[in-house]
Design an enzyme around this catalytic site. Structure first.
Site, PDB file in Angstrom:
ATOM      1  N   ASN A 161       0.673  -0.923   0.159  1.00 17.28           N
ATOM      2  CA  ASN A 161      -0.120   0.357   0.225  1.00 17.28           C
ATOM      3  C   ASN A 161       0.953   1.321   0.104  1.00 17.28           C
ATOM      4  O   ASN A 161       1.508   1.531   0.654  1.00 17.28           O
ATOM      5  CB  ASN A 161      -1.189  -0.250   0.908  1.00 17.28           C
ATOM      6  CG  ASN A 161      -1.993   1.261   1.483  1.00 17.28           C
ATOM      7  OD1 ASN A 161      -2.258   1.610   0.650  1.00 17.28           O
ATOM      8  ND2 ASN A 161      -2.233   1.512   2.386  1.00 17.28           N
TER       9      ASN A 161
ATOM     10  N   LYS B  63       0.134   4.228  -0.135  1.00 20.20           N
ATOM     11  CA  LYS B  63      -0.387   5.360   0.352  1.00 20.20           C
ATOM     12  C   LYS B  63      -0.473   6.987  -1.002  1.00 20.20           C
ATOM     13  O   LYS B  63      -0.002   6.602  -1.873  1.00 20.20           O
ATOM     14  CB  LYS B  63      -0.067   5.491   2.034  1.00 20.20           C
ATOM     15  CG  LYS B  63       0.124   4.520   2.519  1.00 20.20           C
ATOM     16  CD  LYS B  63       0.123   4.742   3.729  1.00 20.20           C
ATOM     17  CE  LYS B  63      -0.125   3.895   4.637  1.00 20.20           C
ATOM     18  NZ  LYS B  63      -0.477   3.415   5.708  1.00 20.20           N
TER      19      LYS B  63
ATOM     20  N   HIS C 147      -9.832   1.579   4.902  1.00 22.65           N
ATOM     21  CA  HIS C 147      -8.624   1.928   5.593  1.00 22.65           C
ATOM     22  C   HIS C 147      -8.211   3.270   7.142  1.00 22.65           C
ATOM     23  O   HIS C 147      -9.020   4.045   6.595  1.00 22.65           O
ATOM     24  CB  HIS C 147      -7.461   2.127   4.681  1.00 22.65           C
ATOM     25  CG  HIS C 147      -5.370   2.606   5.179  1.00 22.65           C
ATOM     26  ND1 HIS C 147      -5.454   3.517   6.388  1.00 22.65           N
ATOM     27  CD2 HIS C 147      -4.817   1.700   4.984  1.00 22.65           C
ATOM     28  CE1 HIS C 147      -4.287   3.059   6.298  1.00 22.65           C
ATOM     29  NE2 HIS C 147      -3.980   2.379   5.704  1.00 22.65           N
TER      30      HIS C 147
ATOM     31  N   GLU D  15      -7.139   5.210   7.344  1.00 28.81           N
ATOM     32  CA  GLU D  15      -6.798   6.736   7.477  1.00 28.81           C
ATOM     33  C   GLU D  15      -8.414   7.274   7.248  1.00 28.81           C
ATOM     34  O   GLU D  15      -8.084   8.024   7.224  1.00 28.81           O
ATOM     35  CB  GLU D  15      -5.126   6.993   6.316  1.00 28.81           C
ATOM     36  CG  GLU D  15      -4.284   6.226   6.938  1.00 28.81           C
ATOM     37  CD  GLU D  15      -3.078   6.294   5.951  1.00 28.81           C
ATOM     38  OE1 GLU D  15      -2.889   5.800   5.245  1.00 28.81           O
ATOM     39  OE2 GLU D  15      -2.290   5.184   7.417  1.00 28.81           O
TER      40      GLU D  15
ATOM     41  N   GLU E 264      -6.149  -4.488  10.675  1.00 29.36           N
ATOM     42  CA  GLU E 264      -4.731  -3.509  10.844  1.00 29.36           C
ATOM     43  C   GLU E 264      -5.012  -2.860  11.863  1.00 29.36           C
ATOM     44  O   GLU E 264      -5.920  -1.735  12.342  1.00 29.36           O
ATOM     45  CB  GLU E 264      -4.789  -2.466   9.880  1.00 29.36           C
ATOM     46  CG  GLU E 264      -4.744  -3.219   8.815  1.00 29.36           C
ATOM     47  CD  GLU E 264      -4.132  -2.603   7.288  1.00 29.36           C
ATOM     48  OE1 GLU E 264      -3.005  -2.323   7.237  1.00 29.36           O
ATOM     49  OE2 GLU E 264      -4.410  -1.691   6.995  1.00 29.36           O
TER      50      GLU E 264
ATOM     51  N   GLY F  17       2.298   2.367  10.390  1.00 31.77           N
ATOM     52  CA  GLY F  17       3.308   3.616  10.529  1.00 31.77           C
ATOM     53  C   GLY F  17       3.813   3.465  12.689  1.00 31.77           C
ATOM     54  O   GLY F  17       4.424   4.666  12.075  1.00 31.77           O
TER      55      GLY F  17
ATOM     56  N   SER G 138       2.835  -2.192  10.863  1.00 35.11           N
ATOM     57  CA  SER G 138       4.624  -1.739  11.155  1.00 35.11           C
ATOM     58  C   SER G 138       5.301  -3.210  10.856  1.00 35.11           C
ATOM     59  O   SER G 138       5.906  -3.654  11.399  1.00 35.11           O
ATOM     60  CB  SER G 138       4.515  -1.256  11.619  1.00 35.11           C
ATOM     61  OG  SER G 138       4.762  -0.398  12.226  1.00 35.11           O
TER      62      SER G 138
HETATM   63  C1  PEP Z   1      -0.722   0.737   5.789  1.00 34.48           C
HETATM   64  O1  PEP Z   1      -0.667   1.175   4.716  1.00 34.48           O
HETATM   65  O2  PEP Z   1      -2.419   0.014   5.578  1.00 34.48           O
HETATM   66  C2  PEP Z   1      -0.018  -0.244   6.668  1.00 34.48           C
HETATM   67  C3  PEP Z   1      -0.239  -1.134   7.753  1.00 34.48           C
HETATM   68  O3  PEP Z   1       0.858   1.345   6.339  1.00 34.48           O
HETATM   69  P1  PEP Z   1       2.309   0.418   7.649  1.00 34.48           P
HETATM   70  O4  PEP Z   1       3.208  -0.531   7.319  1.00 34.48           O
HETATM   71  O5  PEP Z   1       3.207   1.308   7.219  1.00 34.48           O
HETATM   72  O6  PEP Z   1       2.161  -0.011   9.836  1.00 34.48           O
END
Ligand code: PEP
Length: 269
Positions: free
Chosen positions: A9, A11, A99, A101, A181, A187, A226
């Site tokens: 992903n 982003k 997501h 975000e 998630e 992140g 992460s």
């Molecule tokens: C994500 O983009 O949903 C994500 C899990 O990001 P990261 O791996 O950077 O934590």
């Protein structure tokens, strides 16, 4: 057993030329991976989807294209939005929906997420539904309750005729991927332990059992938050972790390749 699945992903990262560099690097690494028995999905920004789609047509690179968001209408007066039909037309097979975000920064509600899931399915896209608890919800011991609500509101039919009991009501579509998630792990460099992730994934699969029976065993349930090339093996060793969704770590093609390689090996051990 579901096929191990690895989602990158990006982003809001990468221009068209940066995307091309990533794809060419992946093209070099991928022949070193097993020819089958796994799948990779790239969720790129809207602006890069067309050029990536063209690249993939002329390449042996084994990666499916996904969008990171979608509107729920097919067309019309929705300035700035992109429809499921447009994504399908571009060559997308998947779309990330819900997501955290988008839930937290763009106020997406479970109702909106449900509309998007339905519309995506109708247009022939497979939704990757993201669910997960906030740090506070976790502290208050509400993780499973929150995830059940997100799954129920996002996917379960509200037609009482579609099941003998509310728990056995059908899902609004047959094919989807779930990404667990935890919001606090995205992140941040913090993660739950692999066994904590396994517990949640098992609960997620259990949620689908009354309505889907054995089909629930085929749902790909991914962990995201992460994930790195260092910690991926721990997660992938768990029986109900069918893959990962990686944000930051997927921006480097070399790292993403290593994650796929280690993930497949951990699963096959
Ligand atoms: C994500 O983009 O949903 C994500 C899990 O990001 P990261 O791996 O950077 O934590």
């Amino acid at each position: 057993m579901p096929v191990p699945c690895f989602v990158a992903n990006w982003k809001m990262n990468k221009t068209i030329s940066e995307a091309a560099v990533w794809l060419r690097e992946m093209e070099k690494c991928q022949p070193l991976l097993p020819a089958s028995g796994w799948e990779a999905i790239l969720a790129a920004p809207f602006t890069a989807l067309a050029s990536i789609s063209e690249f993939l047509k002329g390449s042996a690179l084994k990666i499916h294209l996904a969008a990171q968001n979608v509107h729920f209408e097919e067309k019309g007066a929705f300035t700035g939005e992109i429809s499921p039909l447009m994504l399908h037309d571009l060559g997308c097979r998947y779309v990330v929906i819900g997501h955290s975000e988008r839930r937290l920064q763009f106020w997406e509600t479970d109702l909106l997420i449900r509309q998007k899931i339905k519309a995506a399915g109708q247009a022939g896209l497979v939704p990757i539904l993201c669910v997960g608890e906030t740090r506070r919800e976790r502290k208050e011991g509400k993780t499973i309750r929150v995830i059940h609500q997100q799954l129920k509101k996002g996917l379960r039919s509200d037609d009482p005729k579609s099941g003998a009991t509310p728990n056995s009501r059908k899902m609004i579509l047959d094919r989807f991927i779930i990404a667990y998630e935890p919001v606090w792990a995205i992140g941040t460099g913090e993660t739950p332990t692999p066994s904590e992730v396994e517990t949640v994934h098992r609960e997620i699969r259990k949620f689908f059992k009354p309505a889907m029976g054995e089909k629930a065993d085929e749902i790909q349930i991914l962990y995201g938050g992460s994930v790195t090339e260092q910690n991926i093996e721990g997660f992938m060793k768990e029986p109900d972790v069918d893959g990962v969704l990686a944000g930051g770590a997927s921006l480097s093609a070399e790292t993403f390749y290593k994650m796929i390689d280690r993930g497949i090996k951990a699963k096959n051990r």
